[in-house]
Write a protein that holds these residues in place. Structure first.
Motif, PDB file in Angstrom:
ATOM      1  N   TYR A  72       0.836  -1.202   0.000  1.00  0.00           N
ATOM      2  CA  TYR A  72       0.000   0.000   0.000  1.00  0.00           C
ATOM      3  C   TYR A  72       0.875   1.258   0.000  1.00  0.00           C
TER       4      TYR A  72
ATOM      5  N   ASN B 263       2.919   3.289  -2.946  1.00  0.00           N
ATOM      6  CA  ASN B 263       2.320   4.372  -3.741  1.00  0.00           C
ATOM      7  C   ASN B 263       2.370   5.725  -3.045  1.00  0.00           C
ATOM      8  N   TYR B 264       2.956   5.775  -1.864  1.00  0.00           N
ATOM      9  CA  TYR B 264       2.979   7.006  -1.067  1.00  0.00           C
ATOM     10  C   TYR B 264       4.393   7.336  -0.619  1.00  0.00           C
TER      11      TYR B 264
ATOM     12  N   SER C  50      -1.253  16.740   2.669  1.00  0.00           N
ATOM     13  CA  SER C  50      -2.138  15.600   2.475  1.00  0.00           C
ATOM     14  C   SER C  50      -2.058  14.689   3.693  1.00  0.00           C
TER      15      SER C  50
ATOM     16  N   ARG D 225      -3.762  11.326   5.790  1.00  0.00           N
ATOM     17  CA  ARG D 225      -4.632  10.141   5.757  1.00  0.00           C
ATOM     18  C   ARG D 225      -4.710   9.618   7.178  1.00  0.00           C
TER      19      ARG D 225
ATOM     20  N   ASP E 295      -9.139   1.054   3.525  1.00  0.00           N
ATOM     21  CA  ASP E 295      -8.558   0.745   2.212  1.00  0.00           C
ATOM     22  C   ASP E 295      -8.090  -0.710   2.118  1.00  0.00           C
TER      23      ASP E 295
ATOM     24  N   ARG F 199       1.722  11.642   0.828  1.00  0.00           N
ATOM     25  CA  ARG F 199       1.173  12.015  -0.480  1.00  0.00           C
ATOM     26  C   ARG F 199       1.518  10.917  -1.465  1.00  0.00           C
ATOM     27  N   GLN F 200       0.701  10.818  -2.495  1.00  0.00           N
ATOM     28  CA  GLN F 200       0.997   9.825  -3.521  1.00  0.00           C
ATOM     29  C   GLN F 200       2.259  10.232  -4.249  1.00  0.00           C
TER      30      GLN F 200
END
Length: 88
Positions: free
Chosen positions: A28, A31-32, A40, A42, A50, A86-87
């Motif tokens: 996961y 991607n970050y 950003s 989460r 998710d 952040r992505q």
């Protein structure tokens, strides 16, 4: 089954669950990247949602891996909080 055998089985299950949780979180997080600007955020709950169809996690699993991977937990003055990411 003796209590020693049961304890050994529980320990093996816990190790397997820990490896699975770490593997799922690492995939996961691929991607970050950490967001040093805190633009950003989460939440742990959002990350749990998710991944809930892949692996059974608890908030401490997520927090431990996030900290180990260099992500920071942020509390902003406007009341928002979460992981600065952040992505990438």
């Amino acid at each position: 089954m003796s209590s020693e055998d049961n304890n050994t089985g529980q320990a093996i299950n816990a190790m397997a669950t820990g490896r699975l949780a770490t593997a799922a979180l690492d995939a996961y997080l691929a991607n970050y990247e950490p967001d040093d600007d805190n633009r950003s955020l989460r939440t742990t709950d959002a990350i749990l949602r998710d991944l809930d169809d892949m692996v059974e996690l608890n908030p401490n699993d997520i927090a431990e891996v996030m900290l180990d991977r260099g992500f920071r937990l942020v509390f902003l003055s406007n009341g928002r909080h979460g992981w600065a990411m952040r992505q990438g």
